[in-house]
Design a protein around this motif. Structure first.
Motif, PDB file in Angstrom:
ATOM      1  N   PRO A  31      23.297  49.237  41.654  1.00 25.07           N
ATOM      2  CA  PRO A  31      23.797  48.155  40.797  1.00 25.07           C
ATOM      3  C   PRO A  31      25.161  48.524  40.217  1.00 25.07           C
ATOM      4  O   PRO A  31      25.468  49.710  40.044  1.00 25.07           O
ATOM      5  CB  PRO A  31      22.733  48.043  39.703  1.00 25.07           C
ATOM      6  CG  PRO A  31      21.502  48.636  40.290  1.00 25.07           C
ATOM      7  CD  PRO A  31      21.980  49.731  41.203  1.00 25.07           C
ATOM      8  N   ARG A  32      25.933  47.526  39.901  1.00 31.76           N
ATOM      9  CA  ARG A  32      27.292  47.786  39.424  1.00 31.76           C
ATOM     10  C   ARG A  32      27.528  47.128  38.074  1.00 31.76           C
ATOM     11  O   ARG A  32      26.907  46.125  37.720  1.00 31.76           O
ATOM     12  CB  ARG A  32      28.313  47.267  40.435  1.00 31.76           C
ATOM     13  CG  ARG A  32      28.233  47.972  41.772  1.00 31.76           C
ATOM     14  CD  ARG A  32      29.404  47.616  42.658  1.00 31.76           C
ATOM     15  NE  ARG A  32      30.678  47.949  42.042  1.00 31.76           N
ATOM     16  CZ  ARG A  32      31.845  47.891  42.677  1.00 31.76           C
ATOM     17  NH1 ARG A  32      31.895  47.506  43.948  1.00 31.76           N
ATOM     18  NH2 ARG A  32      32.965  48.203  42.059  1.00 31.76           N
ATOM     19  N   SER A  33      28.463  47.686  37.337  1.00 30.09           N
ATOM     20  CA  SER A  33      28.840  47.145  36.041  1.00 30.09           C
ATOM     21  C   SER A  33      29.972  46.145  36.202  1.00 30.09           C
ATOM     22  O   SER A  33      30.691  46.140  37.211  1.00 30.09           O
ATOM     23  CB  SER A  33      29.281  48.266  35.106  1.00 30.09           C
ATOM     24  OG  SER A  33      30.496  48.845  35.581  1.00 30.09           O
ATOM     25  N   ILE A  34      30.131  45.330  35.178  1.00 34.28           N
ATOM     26  CA  ILE A  34      31.224  44.359  35.194  1.00 34.28           C
ATOM     27  C   ILE A  34      32.572  45.063  35.234  1.00 34.28           C
ATOM     28  O   ILE A  34      33.486  44.656  35.967  1.00 34.28           O
ATOM     29  CB  ILE A  34      31.117  43.439  33.965  1.00 34.28           C
ATOM     30  CG1 ILE A  34      29.977  42.438  34.166  1.00 34.28           C
ATOM     31  CG2 ILE A  34      32.431  42.705  33.701  1.00 34.28           C
ATOM     32  CD1 ILE A  34      29.732  41.516  32.999  1.00 34.28           C
ATOM     33  N   SER A  35      32.705  46.148  34.473  1.00 36.85           N
ATOM     34  CA  SER A  35      33.989  46.843  34.426  1.00 36.85           C
ATOM     35  C   SER A  35      34.361  47.451  35.776  1.00 36.85           C
ATOM     36  O   SER A  35      35.525  47.429  36.175  1.00 36.85           O
ATOM     37  CB  SER A  35      33.965  47.934  33.348  1.00 36.85           C
ATOM     38  OG  SER A  35      32.936  48.884  33.616  1.00 36.85           O
ATOM     39  N   SER A  36      33.361  47.979  36.519  1.00 41.53           N
ATOM     40  CA  SER A  36      33.684  48.577  37.810  1.00 41.53           C
ATOM     41  C   SER A  36      34.135  47.515  38.816  1.00 41.53           C
ATOM     42  O   SER A  36      35.036  47.750  39.625  1.00 41.53           O
ATOM     43  CB  SER A  36      32.486  49.355  38.366  1.00 41.53           C
ATOM     44  OG  SER A  36      31.467  48.477  38.817  1.00 41.53           O
ATOM     45  N   ILE A  37      33.521  46.346  38.747  1.00 41.48           N
ATOM     46  CA  ILE A  37      33.930  45.256  39.634  1.00 41.48           C
ATOM     47  C   ILE A  37      35.324  44.769  39.254  1.00 41.48           C
ATOM     48  O   ILE A  37      36.179  44.523  40.123  1.00 41.48           O
ATOM     49  CB  ILE A  37      32.916  44.098  39.563  1.00 41.48           C
ATOM     50  CG1 ILE A  37      31.551  44.551  40.069  1.00 41.48           C
ATOM     51  CG2 ILE A  37      33.403  42.905  40.383  1.00 41.48           C
ATOM     52  CD1 ILE A  37      30.445  43.540  39.860  1.00 41.48           C
ATOM     53  N   ALA A  38      35.573  44.643  37.946  1.00 40.74           N
ATOM     54  CA  ALA A  38      36.890  44.201  37.487  1.00 40.74           C
ATOM     55  C   ALA A  38      37.975  45.180  37.919  1.00 40.74           C
ATOM     56  O   ALA A  38      39.065  44.772  38.344  1.00 40.74           O
ATOM     57  CB  ALA A  38      36.878  44.045  35.967  1.00 40.74           C
ATOM     58  N   LEU A  41      38.705  44.721  41.670  1.00 38.81           N
ATOM     59  CA  LEU A  41      39.415  43.488  41.994  1.00 38.81           C
ATOM     60  C   LEU A  41      40.747  43.356  41.274  1.00 38.81           C
ATOM     61  O   LEU A  41      41.548  42.473  41.607  1.00 38.81           O
ATOM     62  CB  LEU A  41      38.535  42.281  41.648  1.00 38.81           C
ATOM     63  CG  LEU A  41      37.218  42.145  42.422  1.00 38.81           C
ATOM     64  CD1 LEU A  41      36.458  40.907  41.960  1.00 38.81           C
ATOM     65  CD2 LEU A  41      37.482  42.075  43.910  1.00 38.81           C
ATOM     66  N   GLY A  42      40.969  44.205  40.266  1.00 40.56           N
ATOM     67  CA  GLY A  42      42.216  44.130  39.514  1.00 40.56           C
ATOM     68  C   GLY A  42      42.302  42.904  38.633  1.00 40.56           C
ATOM     69  O   GLY A  42      43.376  42.297  38.501  1.00 40.56           O
ATOM     70  N   VAL A  43      41.159  42.523  38.032  1.00 40.85           N
ATOM     71  CA  VAL A  43      41.134  41.355  37.151  1.00 40.85           C
ATOM     72  C   VAL A  43      40.525  41.753  35.815  1.00 40.85           C
ATOM     73  O   VAL A  43      39.956  42.846  35.659  1.00 40.85           O
ATOM     74  CB  VAL A  43      40.317  40.195  37.779  1.00 40.85           C
ATOM     75  CG1 VAL A  43      40.950  39.752  39.091  1.00 40.85           C
ATOM     76  CG2 VAL A  43      38.859  40.611  38.006  1.00 40.85           C
ATOM     77  N   HIS A  44      40.612  40.856  34.838  1.00 45.58           N
ATOM     78  CA  HIS A  44      40.048  41.131  33.515  1.00 45.58           C
ATOM     79  C   HIS A  44      38.518  41.073  33.595  1.00 45.58           C
ATOM     80  O   HIS A  44      37.955  40.226  34.309  1.00 45.58           O
ATOM     81  CB  HIS A  44      40.556  40.101  32.510  1.00 45.58           C
ATOM     82  CG  HIS A  44      40.321  40.484  31.083  1.00 45.58           C
ATOM     83  ND1 HIS A  44      39.108  40.294  30.445  1.00 45.58           N
ATOM     84  CD2 HIS A  44      41.140  41.066  30.167  1.00 45.58           C
ATOM     85  CE1 HIS A  44      39.181  40.729  29.211  1.00 45.58           C
ATOM     86  NE2 HIS A  44      40.423  41.203  29.001  1.00 45.58           N
ATOM     87  N   PRO A  45      37.811  41.948  32.856  1.00 46.11           N
ATOM     88  CA  PRO A  45      36.340  41.912  32.864  1.00 46.11           C
ATOM     89  C   PRO A  45      35.756  40.552  32.498  1.00 46.11           C
ATOM     90  O   PRO A  45      34.690  40.171  33.004  1.00 46.11           O
ATOM     91  CB  PRO A  45      35.964  42.978  31.823  1.00 46.11           C
ATOM     92  CG  PRO A  45      37.104  43.941  31.854  1.00 46.11           C
ATOM     93  CD  PRO A  45      38.328  43.098  32.091  1.00 46.11           C
ATOM     94  N   ASN A  46      36.434  39.790  31.626  1.00 44.90           N
ATOM     95  CA  ASN A  46      35.915  38.473  31.257  1.00 44.90           C
ATOM     96  C   ASN A  46      35.875  37.525  32.459  1.00 44.90           C
ATOM     97  O   ASN A  46      35.008  36.649  32.540  1.00 44.90           O
ATOM     98  CB  ASN A  46      36.765  37.857  30.145  1.00 44.90           C
ATOM     99  CG  ASN A  46      36.477  38.491  28.792  1.00 44.90           C
ATOM    100  OD1 ASN A  46      35.468  39.183  28.629  1.00 44.90           O
ATOM    101  ND2 ASN A  46      37.353  38.269  27.836  1.00 44.90           N
TER     102      ASN A  46
END
Length: 230
Positions: A31-38, A41-46
């Motif tokens: 499983p992955r965290s929102i911050s790792s995905i952000a 992708l180079g985008v804001h966590p929101n």
């Protein structure tokens, strides 16, 4: 000249960001965290959180708790749901056509379809009406209501005096045009099975299909005695 990367990502044939996030989660063993995905992708966590929330509501993503490295709450992680998309494309028309075509090749196709309808009809009747002997008026009214729910667009009737139910639409018209004997026999059986489940003093003995381009007619008769419906 500045290149609009976001616009390029949403170009024709290019997956949207939500699809990219889902693909990342599917490809990940853990499983992955929102911050790792952000970060990837180079985008804001929101931005990621917005799409994750939508994927959660759609049942495409699951939320899990990760291992805590120390004191405090364990991190919230996300993984792709290991199931088919319940809101994905469907093709029940193809399935119905295959099954109807198969039955139509049997020498007793109409009898098979009618029996299928009679065995299925009771499941369409409200639980509080099953097994309770209904009056003719009540039974006809309940049948008309059921047919309306199924999309047959029945005309209003006087249940006490009615000798027929006029149906102004066939929700399976394309199948009826190809395999009318099977489809119409199935509809007849559904009505018979529903009335039988109501223990109604009335039944349907015949369904005349397309007597007019926009009209089918179900003929009502006194119900047969117990055991006469096969």
């Amino acid at each position: 000249m500045r290149t609009d990367t976001a616009a390029q990502q949403r170009g024709v044939g290019t997956p949207g960001r939500r699809d990219v996030i889902l693909a990342l989660l599917r490809a990940s063993v853990e499983p992955r965290s929102i911050s790792s995905i952000a970060d990837e992708l180079g985008v804001h966590p929101n931005t990621v959180r917005f799409h994750i929330d939508a994927l959660l509501r759609a049942g495409r993503v699951e939320q899990v708790l990760g291992d805590s490295a120390g004191r405090g709450r364990p991190p919230t992680l996300f993984r792709a749901s290991r199931r088919m998309n319940p809101t994905g494309p469907t093709n029940y028309q193809l399935l119905a056509g295959v099954l109807t075509g198969y039955v139509s090749r049997e020498p007793d196709a109409a009898d098979i379809a009618a029996q299928l309808g009679r065995s299925t009809g009771p499941a369409l009747v409200a639980a509080d009406t099953q097994g309770r002997a209904a009056t003719r008026t009540r039974a006809v009214a309940d049948l008309v209501e059921l047919l309306a729910e199924l999309g047959f667009e029945p005309e209003p009737v006087d249940g006490r005096r009615a000798r027929e139910i006029r149906l102004r639409h066939c929700p399976f018209q394309s199948l009826a045009e190809q395999h009318g004997e099977v489809t119409c026999s199935l509809h007849l059986g559904l009505m018979q099975g529903a009335l039988n489940a109501m223990r109604a003093p009335v039944s349907v003995d015949r369904l005349d299909a397309f007597v007019e381009p926009d009209l089918c007619v179900a003929h009502l008769v006194s119900a047969p005695r117990a055991g006469e419906l096969s």
